[in-house]
Each structure stands twice: as structure tokens, then as C-alpha cells.
Design a protein around this motif. Structure first.
Motif, short mmCIF file in Angstrom:
data_model
loop_
_atom_site.label_atom_id
_atom_site.label_comp_id
_atom_site.label_asym_id
_atom_site.label_seq_id
_atom_site.Cartn_x
_atom_site.Cartn_y
_atom_site.Cartn_z
N THR A 119 -14.15 0.43 -7.53
CA THR A 119 -13.38 -0.72 -7.04
C THR A 119 -12.51 -1.35 -8.11
N SER A 120 -12.58 -0.85 -9.34
CA SER A 120 -11.68 -1.36 -10.38
C SER A 120 -10.33 -0.67 -10.31
N LYS A 121 -10.20 0.29 -9.39
CA LYS A 121 -8.93 1.00 -9.18
C LYS A 121 -8.37 0.61 -7.82
N PRO A 122 -7.05 0.67 -7.66
CA PRO A 122 -6.47 0.35 -6.35
C PRO A 122 -6.96 1.31 -5.27
N LEU A 123 -6.99 0.82 -4.04
CA LEU A 123 -7.37 1.66 -2.91
C LEU A 123 -6.42 2.86 -2.82
N ARG A 124 -6.97 3.98 -2.56
CA ARG A 124 -6.13 5.17 -2.36
C ARG A 124 -5.58 5.11 -0.95
N ARG A 125 -4.31 5.39 -0.77
CA ARG A 125 -3.67 5.27 0.54
C ARG A 125 -3.51 6.60 1.26
N CYS A 150 -6.39 -7.12 -1.97
CA CYS A 150 -5.04 -7.60 -2.26
C CYS A 150 -3.99 -6.64 -1.74
N HIS A 151 -3.05 -7.14 -0.98
CA HIS A 151 -1.96 -6.31 -0.46
C HIS A 151 -0.92 -6.02 -1.53
N GLY A 152 -0.99 -6.72 -2.65
CA GLY A 152 -0.05 -6.50 -3.74
C GLY A 152 -0.48 -5.39 -4.69
N CYS A 153 -1.72 -5.48 -5.19
CA CYS A 153 -2.19 -4.51 -6.19
C CYS A 153 -3.18 -3.50 -5.64
N GLY A 154 -3.74 -3.75 -4.44
CA GLY A 154 -4.67 -2.81 -3.83
C GLY A 154 -6.10 -2.90 -4.30
N PRO A 164 -3.32 -11.64 -10.14
CA PRO A 164 -2.75 -11.89 -11.46
C PRO A 164 -1.60 -10.96 -11.82
N THR A 165 -1.41 -9.87 -11.07
CA THR A 165 -0.38 -8.90 -11.44
C THR A 165 0.78 -8.81 -10.45
N THR A 166 0.63 -9.34 -9.25
CA THR A 166 1.70 -9.23 -8.25
C THR A 166 2.63 -10.43 -8.35
N PRO A 167 3.93 -10.18 -8.59
CA PRO A 167 4.87 -11.31 -8.63
C PRO A 167 4.99 -11.96 -7.26
N LYS A 168 5.16 -13.25 -7.25
CA LYS A 168 5.29 -14.01 -5.99
C LYS A 168 6.77 -14.14 -5.66
N VAL A 169 7.25 -13.24 -4.80
CA VAL A 169 8.65 -13.22 -4.40
C VAL A 169 8.72 -13.33 -2.88
N PHE A 174 4.91 -5.29 0.43
CA PHE A 174 3.78 -4.86 -0.38
C PHE A 174 3.46 -3.39 -0.18
N GLN A 175 2.85 -2.78 -1.18
CA GLN A 175 2.48 -1.37 -1.15
C GLN A 175 1.18 -1.12 -0.38
N TYR A 176 0.44 -2.19 -0.13
CA TYR A 176 -0.84 -2.10 0.59
C TYR A 176 -0.77 -3.09 1.74
N GLY A 177 -1.60 -2.86 2.75
CA GLY A 177 -1.58 -3.78 3.87
C GLY A 177 -2.75 -3.59 4.81
N ALA A 178 -2.75 -4.38 5.87
CA ALA A 178 -3.83 -4.35 6.86
C ALA A 178 -3.96 -2.97 7.50
N TRP A 179 -2.92 -2.16 7.43
CA TRP A 179 -2.97 -0.82 8.02
C TRP A 179 -4.01 0.07 7.33
N LEU A 180 -4.49 -0.31 6.16
CA LEU A 180 -5.55 0.47 5.50
C LEU A 180 -6.91 0.25 6.15
N ARG A 181 -7.03 -0.80 6.96
CA ARG A 181 -8.28 -1.06 7.67
C ARG A 181 -8.31 -0.24 8.95
N ALA A 182 -9.37 0.52 9.12
CA ALA A 182 -9.53 1.29 10.35
C ALA A 182 -9.94 0.35 11.47
N PRO A 183 -9.39 0.56 12.67
CA PRO A 183 -9.82 -0.28 13.80
C PRO A 183 -11.29 -0.02 14.11
N LEU A 184 -11.98 -1.07 14.53
CA LEU A 184 -13.40 -0.93 14.85
C LEU A 184 -13.56 -0.18 16.17
N THR A 185 -14.35 0.87 16.13
CA THR A 185 -14.67 1.63 17.34
C THR A 185 -16.12 2.04 17.25
#
Length: 196
Positions: A119-125, A150-154, A164-169, A174-185
């Protein structure tokens, strides 16, 4: 919390009584090591599925690994095997087990593999599947019951607002997002364990 307490203690002058060490012999006061054989150590967002060490405090654990089910999409039907699930899952983390169930008589839209990952590494997409007889294909990943990340750093454990690493613009994509979560089935429970 323990770090702030130790920091405060570092600024103090101790009495002679406070400086006397309490000497113990582990065999007299320690919980027997075999009592830790089936113990888990937990944190706020997930469990560290590692054997508890009777010689460590709770703060000695890094809570750096997490077990989670990962769905691997875009796999040709002829390759939906436990062997490929293990191979692709190994690129995400240490493979714990695969799910080789048939769902409603078919192979399903994805393969499932349970992995322990860092978990010290970003999620693999995604994972790239390269076959000698065909062009490489991208296999998107989704995580079941994925905790706060984090949707910014993963990274798991903080939001993009606290990153602490994602600029606030404003309007940033973002490179990560809610789409990484599998729908519950609901899933069937026919798994093949490959290690413990």
C-alpha cells in the motif's frame, strides 16, 4: 499518537525513580509465541494479514500490505484460467487465491484474484497481456471493497484534498478515480487456494 507522546517525553527531565528500568525476562511475563499464531494486526482502513510478532508493539508494524480481491477485465475467453489469473495477479502483488467459478454457466466478464499488495505504492490500474500470437491487450483492474484512496496519487489512506504530492488545480483531471472500485455484486464461493 505515540510519536507525539515520545516527542513530549524527549523534552523532559526525569526523576531518579523514573530512570530506573524495569527488567523483565520474557518467559516470566510474555504471552507465549504460539498464542500469536492466528493473530492479526489491524489499522483504521484495513487489516495487515501478517502473523503477529510477540516482540513488537503495535507501532512497530508498517501496515504496508493489504489483501484484496482484484478483478481483471478484457481477458480472451480461452485464457480465463486459474494459471493466467495467478500470473496476472502476481504483477499486482502476492497471489493468495484465485476465483475459478462459473457464473450462470459462463466464464464471466472478468477473472478474480486475491492479492496482498504494497500500500506504499500507487494502486495499479491495468496489466498488459502480451501473447506471441496476438497484439498486446490492456487489462483494466478493479478492486473489490477498496477503502479510502487518493484520486491524485493513487495511495490508500488519504483523499486528494489531503494529498501532499497532488497539486490543487481547479478542473484538474486525476489519474485515479472511483472507477477503480468494483461494483458490489453477490459472488459464489468456489475459490481455488494457491497459498496461505
Amino acid at each position: 499518537m505515540v510519536d507525539s507522546l515520545l516527542s513530549k517525553l524527549g523534552e523532559l527531565t526525569f526523576t531518579a525513580e523514573e530512570q530506573d528500568a524495569v527488567v523483565v525476562t520474557p518467559d516470566a511475563v510474555a504471552i507465549p509465541a504460539e498464542d500469536f499464531a492466528c493473530s492479526l494486526v489491524g489499522k483504521k482502513y484495513w487489516f495487515a494479514l501478517e502473523q503477529a510478532d510477540p516482540n513488537q508493539t503495535i507501532h512497530d508494524y508498517s501496515f504496508q500490505h493489504m489483501c484484496i480481491w482484484v478483478r481483471i477485465h478484457n481477458i480472451p475467453l480461452s485464457l480465463m484460467t486459474a494459471a493466467l489469473a495467478r500470473a496476472l495477479g502476481a504483477s499486482v502483488g502476492k497471489v493468495i487465491m484465485t476465483d475459478t467459478r462459473l457464473e450462470d454457466g459462463n466464464m464471466g466478464e472478468f477473472m478474480r484474484v486475491r492479492v496482498s499488495f504494497d500500500t506504499s505504492k500507487p494502486l495499479r490500474r491495468c496489466v498488459i497481456l502480451r501473447r506471441p500470437d496476438a497484439k498486446a491487450s490492456m487489462c483494466p483492474l478493479q478492486y473489490e471493497r477498496l477503502p479510502f484512496f487518493c484520486h491524485g496519487c493513487g495511495l490508500i489512506g488519504h483523499s486528494v484534498l489531503a494529498c501532499p504530492t497532488t497539486p490543487k488545480v481547479e478542473g484538474q483531471k486525476f489519474q485515479y478515480g472511483a472507477w477503480l472500485r468494483a461494483p458490489l455484486t453477490k459472488r459464489s464461493a468456489s475459490w481455488t487456494s494457491i497459498c496461505c
